[in-house]
Design a protein around this motif. Structure first.
Motif, PDB file in Angstrom:
ATOM      1  N   SER A   1      53.636  35.663  12.116  1.00  0.00           N
ATOM      2  CA  SER A   1      52.542  35.410  12.977  1.00  0.00           C
ATOM      3  C   SER A   1      51.389  34.499  12.683  1.00  0.00           C
ATOM      4  O   SER A   1      50.475  34.239  13.331  1.00  0.00           O
ATOM      5  CB  SER A   1      51.935  36.816  13.399  1.00  0.00           C
ATOM      6  OG  SER A   1      51.270  37.304  12.274  1.00  0.00           O
ATOM      7  N   LEU A   2      51.531  34.127  11.294  1.00  0.00           N
ATOM      8  CA  LEU A   2      50.435  33.318  10.640  1.00  0.00           C
ATOM      9  C   LEU A   2      51.133  32.102  10.391  1.00  0.00           C
ATOM     10  O   LEU A   2      50.160  30.774  10.250  1.00  0.00           O
ATOM     11  CB  LEU A   2      49.878  33.785   9.510  1.00  0.00           C
ATOM     12  CG  LEU A   2      49.281  35.106   9.741  1.00  0.00           C
ATOM     13  CD1 LEU A   2      48.598  35.707   8.248  1.00  0.00           C
ATOM     14  CD2 LEU A   2      47.954  34.860  10.587  1.00  0.00           C
ATOM     15  N   TYR A   3      52.372  31.829  10.145  1.00  0.00           N
ATOM     16  CA  TYR A   3      52.927  30.687   9.428  1.00  0.00           C
ATOM     17  C   TYR A   3      54.357  30.233  10.210  1.00  0.00           C
ATOM     18  O   TYR A   3      54.993  31.213  10.817  1.00  0.00           O
ATOM     19  CB  TYR A   3      53.287  30.632   8.143  1.00  0.00           C
ATOM     20  CG  TYR A   3      51.861  31.025   7.103  1.00  0.00           C
ATOM     21  CD1 TYR A   3      51.362  30.113   6.961  1.00  0.00           C
ATOM     22  CD2 TYR A   3      51.894  32.384   6.711  1.00  0.00           C
ATOM     23  CE1 TYR A   3      50.021  30.401   6.251  1.00  0.00           C
ATOM     24  CE2 TYR A   3      50.809  32.606   5.958  1.00  0.00           C
ATOM     25  CZ  TYR A   3      49.830  31.521   5.793  1.00  0.00           C
ATOM     26  OH  TYR A   3      48.726  32.013   5.001  1.00  0.00           O
ATOM     27  N   GLN A   4      54.528  28.939  10.235  1.00  0.00           N
ATOM     28  CA  GLN A   4      55.892  28.329  10.763  1.00  0.00           C
ATOM     29  C   GLN A   4      57.101  28.685   9.817  1.00  0.00           C
ATOM     30  O   GLN A   4      56.757  28.725   8.830  1.00  0.00           O
ATOM     31  CB  GLN A   4      55.911  27.067  11.170  1.00  0.00           C
ATOM     32  CG  GLN A   4      54.679  26.608  12.130  1.00  0.00           C
ATOM     33  CD  GLN A   4      54.656  25.240  12.763  1.00  0.00           C
ATOM     34  OE1 GLN A   4      55.492  24.437  11.896  1.00  0.00           O
ATOM     35  NE2 GLN A   4      53.752  24.643  13.207  1.00  0.00           N
ATOM     36  N   PRO A   5      58.287  28.715  10.133  1.00  0.00           N
ATOM     37  CA  PRO A   5      59.333  29.191   9.382  1.00  0.00           C
ATOM     38  C   PRO A   5      59.736  27.854   8.521  1.00  0.00           C
ATOM     39  O   PRO A   5      60.299  28.148   7.335  1.00  0.00           O
ATOM     40  CB  PRO A   5      60.462  29.278  10.277  1.00  0.00           C
ATOM     41  CG  PRO A   5      60.050  28.847  11.522  1.00  0.00           C
ATOM     42  CD  PRO A   5      58.506  28.767  11.690  1.00  0.00           C
ATOM     43  N   ASP A   6      59.163  26.276   8.738  1.00  0.00           N
ATOM     44  CA  ASP A   6      59.775  25.540   7.951  1.00  0.00           C
ATOM     45  C   ASP A   6      58.624  25.337   6.937  1.00  0.00           C
ATOM     46  O   ASP A   6      57.591  25.428   6.761  1.00  0.00           O
ATOM     47  CB  ASP A   6      59.450  24.319   8.962  1.00  0.00           C
ATOM     48  CG  ASP A   6      60.669  24.126  10.126  1.00  0.00           C
ATOM     49  OD1 ASP A   6      61.619  24.636  10.074  1.00  0.00           O
ATOM     50  OD2 ASP A   6      60.362  23.870  10.999  1.00  0.00           O
ATOM     51  N   VAL A   7      59.465  25.285   5.430  1.00  0.00           N
ATOM     52  CA  VAL A   7      58.560  25.206   4.195  1.00  0.00           C
ATOM     53  C   VAL A   7      59.141  24.066   3.305  1.00  0.00           C
ATOM     54  O   VAL A   7      60.137  23.643   3.525  1.00  0.00           O
ATOM     55  CB  VAL A   7      58.870  26.239   3.485  1.00  0.00           C
ATOM     56  CG1 VAL A   7      58.191  26.418   2.192  1.00  0.00           C
ATOM     57  CG2 VAL A   7      58.538  27.897   4.340  1.00  0.00           C
ATOM     58  N   THR A   8      57.990  23.291   3.007  1.00  0.00           N
ATOM     59  CA  THR A   8      58.137  22.139   2.072  1.00  0.00           C
ATOM     60  C   THR A   8      58.096  22.652   0.579  1.00  0.00           C
ATOM     61  O   THR A   8      57.163  23.183   0.205  1.00  0.00           O
ATOM     62  CB  THR A   8      57.035  21.191   2.532  1.00  0.00           C
ATOM     63  OG1 THR A   8      57.145  20.779   3.712  1.00  0.00           O
ATOM     64  CG2 THR A   8      57.289  19.912   1.339  1.00  0.00           C
TER      65      THR A   8
ATOM     66  N   PRO B   1      64.611  35.677   8.374  1.00  0.00           N
ATOM     67  CA  PRO B   1      64.083  37.212   8.262  1.00  0.00           C
ATOM     68  C   PRO B   1      64.133  37.934   7.112  1.00  0.00           C
ATOM     69  O   PRO B   1      65.231  37.715   6.547  1.00  0.00           O
ATOM     70  CB  PRO B   1      64.610  37.679   9.717  1.00  0.00           C
ATOM     71  CG  PRO B   1      65.202  36.373  10.321  1.00  0.00           C
ATOM     72  CD  PRO B   1      65.584  35.644   9.437  1.00  0.00           C
ATOM     73  N   ALA B   2      63.274  38.379   6.781  1.00  0.00           N
ATOM     74  CA  ALA B   2      63.300  39.283   5.524  1.00  0.00           C
ATOM     75  C   ALA B   2      64.152  40.536   5.708  1.00  0.00           C
ATOM     76  O   ALA B   2      64.591  40.746   7.174  1.00  0.00           O
ATOM     77  CB  ALA B   2      62.106  39.747   4.977  1.00  0.00           C
TER      78      ALA B   2
END
Length: 768
Positions: A633-640, A658-659
């Motif tokens: 709800s705070l961050y997008q799923p794409d991570v750098t 998903p965890a």
């Protein structure tokens, strides 16, 4: 097949053998030159002599040819003698076209192989590659029909070279691949290495003969029997050697043959100093405060180290230097250093020792999560409109007293019913004060919270029923409580506190033997008798039991001075977090601690100690996967992901999944091949980004360079026979496969030929 390489390989010094063969022409040249010195003149008086000589010419020419052949052969044997010819059954079998041998070279590329204490500018890994090249050259010259496989200990399932033929024309590519590898930052997982060797041999089902070369520094912790201990690293199967050669021995069954060589390229007298751990003993760090960093230093040398400068860097601020006057030989030393944490967010912390011959472990990293305040959820079991009768007013005031200076604690008070809707993950510590009963779902939520790293502090009081408490929180030791309650106690005279663990992080500031703040003066007139987890009977409660010293059991921090010396404060590790039980009340209903000056600092220290850890990474070693959990709800799923070498190393991208249980997202990164700080950039839904830092370090046990000797290695390998080779200089001779040198035969033959030639020359010359 061209046999020239095989013939030359039959001599230790082929050049001298070639020179000896060339020298065979000397007696022949002397004979021819001697004939040209005489001029023929016809003389009538000699006709009678010529007729007589013609009768014996054939015999004399035969005698001369025999003498010349003996002299030429003697010269040839002298050349062979100095060139040291030898006979190799394996080489002969290769010429005859019989079964090939698979040569498996295992190169240790663990970070201990970067040791540079040889004085010639090389390290152990460079010497290991030199040894591998020497093995390749020797085998290529002797048995070019064999094949070679080269493995690294860091990734034994990924061969550098697999089943390559050792013909001279293919050597260049093999040597180029060998040259391209470099030492890793990993430690050795010996069971995985042996499994990799067996897998490499099983790839060719028709293989009947193998030779395995282990090239390493043979650290005792890896190779010596009985030295192994289970590693906590995620990729490890444990150190030690029990049963390691079994796979190779099973492969060698059914008529197969295997030869094993242990090639030691390490320094027998290697020494090292290292930073073996780095932590925040106070747990969570609050912005604007001085945080205590604890570094454990290890001196693996056989001499003390004096005036060691320890450098600490927090973020990009100037480093802090602390000098250690003395580090005893073969000892570990804990050093505490204050670091300034000025802003919220993740901060990179680095501790350095002066560089030595093994530099990689002279640095250790820590990622500290800095918060604006410690968020404390306080559950009030007996609320009251009168602040003096309220269960938690004094406790909350102690955590956040009035004044201009912020204490760093941010308490939130709720009632028992409020626990049903509370999000425990938002808090660093949960405090239960005189709580009677909570629902089973809340109990499960509390246990998950503590297991995941949270802290729980429990105060008792008149609302608490021992049976209800034990069935809810203790559950025969399966629950989160550090102790089982027995009954409430009201002694004839008030009991006083006695600190039993004066070195505990929460009590050492006020728990000194002289009791400068008078903690022992605080009266307690009511409390619960409790049996710490791990203690079997009431008779065990009075003394300091060994079970108390183990954090998995109930660890007693303080006792009462009543005749039974009942526990007063008990702590227990529960999963990744901690739970603590104070067997009296938080207010003044059962004691007068809140009136005493020690109440405020002790409550602050207990809560700070229990707070969810603000550090990540000291227990993550190279090769361990990193998992970042965050709220979708705070961050997008794409991570750098930015590795420690960024910007010289490119950044990478991944998508969170998903965890487990569907609680949030988890980003998993497995390519932790280097030590340092890894950056994870999380894109916020409302714009902007948040940076999470994770530290990855070396396995501290790899820093002990003490090597196993040959006797220890033979005990380790059990029934697996091997040849032990110490140093590159002894490598060629040590890995020759049962060759037999023939120089003694040549010497006897030379002497015999010369004696025969002299005897024949004397006999025939006298007759003539």
């Amino acid at each position: 097949m061209d046999l020239t390489p095989h013939i030359l390989a039959a001599f230790v010094t082929p050049a001298l053998a070639t020179a000896g063969a060339a020298a065979m022409a000397a007696p022949i040249l002397i004979h021819l030159l001697a004939r040209r010195r005489f001029k023929r003149i016809r003389w009538a008086a000699m006709d009678f002599l010529i007729d007589a000589e013609r009768k014996n010419r054939r015999r004399i020419q035969m005698e001369d040819w025999i003498l010349m052949a003996l002299r030429a052969l003697a010269v040839l044997l002298v050349g062979l003698l100095v060139s040291r010819p030898f006979f190799s059954p394996k080489g002969f079998a290769s010429w005859a076209g019989s079964q090939r041998t698979e040569r498996v070279i295992v190169i240790d590329d663990s970070f201990s192989m970067s040791y540079e204490g040889f004085g010639d500018g090389t390290n152990s890994f460079a010497r290991a590659k030199d040894a591998a090249r020497s093995i390749l050259r020797t085998v290529t010259a002797q048995t070019p029909d064999d094949t070679v496989t080269i493995l690294r200990t860091s990734e034994p399932d990924k061969p550098i070279v697999a089943g390559a033929y050792l013909e001279q024309s293919r050597m260049e590519g093999t040597l180029a691949r060998l040259e391209a590898i470099s030492v890793s930052h990993r430690s050795m997982d010996l069971p995985m290495v042996f499994n990799g060797v067996v897998d490499a041999l099983r790839r060719d089902t028709g293989l009947l003969s193998a030779a395995v070369y282990f090239v390493s520094d043979f650290q005792r912790l890896d190779w010596a029997p009985g030295s192994g201990e289970a590693r906590s690293g995620p990729t490890s199967q444990g150190r030690g050697t029990a049963g390691l050669p079994d796979g190779l021995l099973r492969w060698a069954e059914d008529g197969k043959s295997i030869r094993t060589y242990l090639v030691n390229v390490g320094d027998a007298n290697a020494t090292n100093a290292a930073v073996v751990s780095l932590e925040l003993p106070a747990g969570q760090v609050v912005a604007g405060t001085e945080g205590i960093l604890r570094a454990e230093l290890a001196n693996f040398t056989n001499r003390p180290m004096n005036d060691v400068a320890v450098r600490v860097t927090v973020g990009n601020r100037p480093e802090i230097v602390k000098t250690i006057p003395n580090m005893p030989e073969r000892q570990k030393l804990n050093v505490e250093i204050e670091g300034s944490f000025l802003r919220t967010g993740d901060e990179a912390v680095r501790v350095d020792l002066p560089n030595d011959a093994l530099q990689l472990d002279d640095t250790r990293y820590l990622a500290a999560s800095v918060v604006s305040a410690l968020r404390i959820l306080v559950v009030n079991g007996e609320p009251s409109p009168d602040s003096f009768d309220d269960e938690t007013t004094l406790f909350v005031t102690a955590l956040r007293p009035e004044g201009e200076i912020f204490s760093g604690f941010e308490p939130t008070v709720i009632t028992e019913s409020g626990l049903d809707e509370a999000n425990l993950g938002q808090f660093h510590v949960v405090v239960l004060a005189n709580v009677f009963r909570i629902s089973d779902p809340v109990v499960e939520s509390l246990e998950r919270y503590v297991r995941s790293g949270g802290g729980l502090l429990i105060f008792l009081g008149d609302q608490v029923d021992a049976d209800v408490f034990n069935s809810t929180f203790y559950r025969l030791g399966e629950g989160v409580s550090p102790a089982e309650l027995i009954e409430s106690v009201r002694p004839a005279s008030p009991a006083r506190l006695m600190i039993t663990d004066r070195l505990h992080p929460a009590l050492r500031g006020i728990g000194r033997a002289e009791d400068p703040l008078g903690l022992a003066q605080v009266p307690f007139w009511t409390y619960f008798a409790a049996r710490p987890h791990g203690i079997e009977s009431d008779s065990d409660v009075g003394g300091l039991m060994e079970a108390e010293r183990t954090m998995a059991a109930g660890h007693v921090l303080a006792r009462f001075n009543d005749p039974e010396e009942r526990p007063a404060i008990i702590e227990r590790a529960f999963g990744e977090g901690r739970a603590m039980l104070v067997v009296s009340s938080a207010d003044k209903e059962w004691n007068l601690w809140a009136d005493h000056p020690t109440y405020l600092p002790v409550m602050m220290e207990l809560v700070a100690h229990l707070a969810r850890s603000g550090a990540s990474g000291d227990d993550l070693w190279v090769g361990s996967p990193i998992e970042i959990n965050f709220d979708p709800s705070l961050y997008q799923p794409d991570v750098t992901v930015r590795p420690p070498g960024f910007p010289n190393e490119p950044e990478a991208f991944l998508t969170a999944t998903p965890a487990e249980g569907g609680l949030g997202l988890v980003a998993r990164w497995e390519h932790t091949d280097s030590t340092g700080i890894y950056q994870f950039l999380l894109a916020q839904l409302g714009g902007g980004e948040h940076i999470r830092l994770v530290a990855v370090n070396t396995d501290p046990r790899e820093s002990d360079l003490a090597a196993a000797d040959e006797a220890e290695l033979r005990r380790s390998m059990g029934d697996l026979r091997f040849e032990y080779v110490r140093g590159i200089e002894a490598l060629a001779a040590g890995t020759d496969e049962r060759r037999t040198e023939l120089w003694m035969v040549c010497l006897i033959a030379v002497v015999g030929l010369l004696m025969t030639e002299q005897a024949l020359a004397f006999h025939w010359g006298r007759r003539r």
